[in-house]
Motif scaffolding. Structure first.
Motif, PDB file in Angstrom:
ATOM      1  N   SER A 199       0.798  -1.218   0.000  1.00  0.00           N
ATOM      2  CA  SER A 199       0.000   0.000   0.000  1.00  0.00           C
ATOM      3  C   SER A 199       0.832   1.270   0.000  1.00  0.00           C
ATOM      4  CB  SER A 199      -0.931  -0.007   1.225  1.00  0.00           C
ATOM      5  OG  SER A 199      -0.165  -0.079   2.418  1.00  0.00           O
ATOM      6  N   SER A 200       2.151   1.128   0.191  1.00  0.00           N
ATOM      7  CA  SER A 200       3.005   2.307   0.250  1.00  0.00           C
ATOM      8  C   SER A 200       3.136   2.940  -1.127  1.00  0.00           C
ATOM      9  CB  SER A 200       4.393   1.913   0.755  1.00  0.00           C
ATOM     10  OG  SER A 200       5.294   2.988   0.609  1.00  0.00           O
ATOM     11  N   PRO A 201       3.148   4.292  -1.196  1.00  0.00           N
ATOM     12  CA  PRO A 201       3.300   4.941  -2.501  1.00  0.00           C
ATOM     13  C   PRO A 201       4.646   4.659  -3.144  1.00  0.00           C
ATOM     14  CG  PRO A 201       3.415   6.547  -0.701  1.00  0.00           C
ATOM     15  CD  PRO A 201       2.965   5.263  -0.101  1.00  0.00           C
ATOM     16  N   GLN A 202       5.634   4.133  -2.319  1.00  0.00           N
ATOM     17  CA  GLN A 202       6.942   3.837  -2.874  1.00  0.00           C
ATOM     18  C   GLN A 202       6.990   2.459  -3.525  1.00  0.00           C
ATOM     19  OE1 GLN A 202       9.745   4.297   0.308  1.00  0.00           O
ATOM     20  NE2 GLN A 202       9.376   6.489   0.557  1.00  0.00           N
ATOM     21  N   ALA A 203       5.967   1.634  -3.292  1.00  0.00           N
ATOM     22  CA  ALA A 203       5.970   0.285  -3.842  1.00  0.00           C
ATOM     23  C   ALA A 203       5.816   0.329  -5.357  1.00  0.00           C
ATOM     24  CB  ALA A 203       4.835  -0.530  -3.220  1.00  0.00           C
ATOM     25  N   ALA A 204       6.470  -0.609  -6.025  1.00  0.00           N
ATOM     26  CA  ALA A 204       6.340  -0.696  -7.481  1.00  0.00           C
ATOM     27  C   ALA A 204       4.910  -1.072  -7.829  1.00  0.00           C
ATOM     28  CB  ALA A 204       7.315  -1.731  -8.028  1.00  0.00           C
ATOM     29  N   PRO A 205       4.362  -0.506  -8.894  1.00  0.00           N
ATOM     30  CA  PRO A 205       2.972  -0.815  -9.257  1.00  0.00           C
ATOM     31  C   PRO A 205       2.834  -2.265  -9.702  1.00  0.00           C
ATOM     32  CG  PRO A 205       4.039   0.461 -10.993  1.00  0.00           C
ATOM     33  CD  PRO A 205       4.993   0.424  -9.842  1.00  0.00           C
ATOM     34  N   SER A 206       1.699  -2.858  -9.368  1.00  0.00           N
ATOM     35  CA  SER A 206       1.376  -4.211  -9.801  1.00  0.00           C
ATOM     36  C   SER A 206      -0.134  -4.314  -9.911  1.00  0.00           C
ATOM     37  CB  SER A 206       1.921  -5.258  -8.824  1.00  0.00           C
ATOM     38  OG  SER A 206       1.285  -5.124  -7.559  1.00  0.00           O
TER      39      SER A 206
END
Length: 258
Positions: free
Chosen positions: A9-16
């Motif tokens: 859920s973090s905005p830093q996570a790569a999109p998937s």
């Protein structure tokens, strides 16, 4: 100091993109197109029983799902994709194997199994009920193979649970099951829109796609105005009157040379 994993859920996570699908659905074609079109956004598949798919989507366990209708349209958006043929699963040596299709009346004297995970939505299938309901469709298929009774399911489930000693025939007057792409309406993200474009067959250059739309081509050259027909005629001979005058001049006597 070791870094900690970034939560999804973090905005830093790569999109998937997380796609749920129910038994009988084959999402491989759409997954292949997604991987070709969005190679930087991994798509993960989540197989889920049909009855549990709405709860998974509602709880945020997947971004969208290939589910069986109906769904709660006050909470979910849904795009119907196709409706399946309903079939009767029977042993290969059963009498119905000799025909191409059967009716509910043809099953009146047969024991027809009704698994607890039935997806056709009827209260009672045709024929005679079994002593108890199998827990799953897979269990019911095993009972069909043992000669306990017959089973009515969407064709994709008959194929999913195929056995060499079983066959199936179309049941012409039975409920049918429809497959749809569904997601929580309030969670219509850009990635969901992208997958909608894949499912609906939009091309890479489609102007309706979020990431594939192309701006119209521009040019520094101003458009030329089409010449005015009247002005052209006046330039060439002063209009109709000028044309007659030029013709009359050719009829006059040539000048005498001095």
């Amino acid at each position: 100091m070791t870094g900690s994993a970034v939560p999804p859920s973090s905005p830093q996570a790569a999109p998937s993109f997380r796609l749920a699908y129910v038994p009988g659905v084959t999402p491989s074609k759409w997954v292949r197109i997604w991987n070709e079109r969005f190679p930087d956004v991994p798509l993960t598949l989540h197989s889920v029983p049909a009855a549990e798919a709405p709860g998974l989507l509602r709880d945020g366990g997947a971004d969208a799902g290939l589910v069986r209708l109906p769904v709660d349209r006050t909470f979910f958006s849904a795009i119907p994709l196709y409706t399946e043929t309903t079939v009767v699963v029977a042993p290969k040596d059963h009498v119905i194997a000799a025909v191409d299709e059967v009716t509910a009346e043809d099953l009146a004297d047969e024991v027809v199994l009704h698994p607890l995970d039935d997806v056709l939505g009827w209260e009672r299938p045709p024929g005679e009920p079994a002593f108890e309901r199998p827990a799953t469709t897979a269990d019911a298929v095993e009972l069909v193979a043992a000669g306990v009774g017959l089973l009515v399911v969407p064709q994709s489930l008959a194929r999913l649970h195929h056995r060499k000693d079983l066959t199936y025939r179309t049941l012409v007057d039975a409920p049918q099951s429809s497959i749809a792409l569904s997601w929580p309406e309030e969670a219509t993200t850009d990635l969901v829109e992208d997958f909608i474009g894949v499912v609906r067959g939009r091309t890479v250059n489609s102007t309706r796609g979020r990431t594939t739309s192309q701006p119209p081509a521009t040019t520094d050259q101003p458009k030329r105005k089409r010449p005015d027909a009247g002005r052209g005629a006046r330039r060439q001979g002063g209009g109709t009157k000028g044309a007659r005058g030029a013709k009359g001049a050719r009829r006059g006597k040539p000048r005498r040379r001095s």
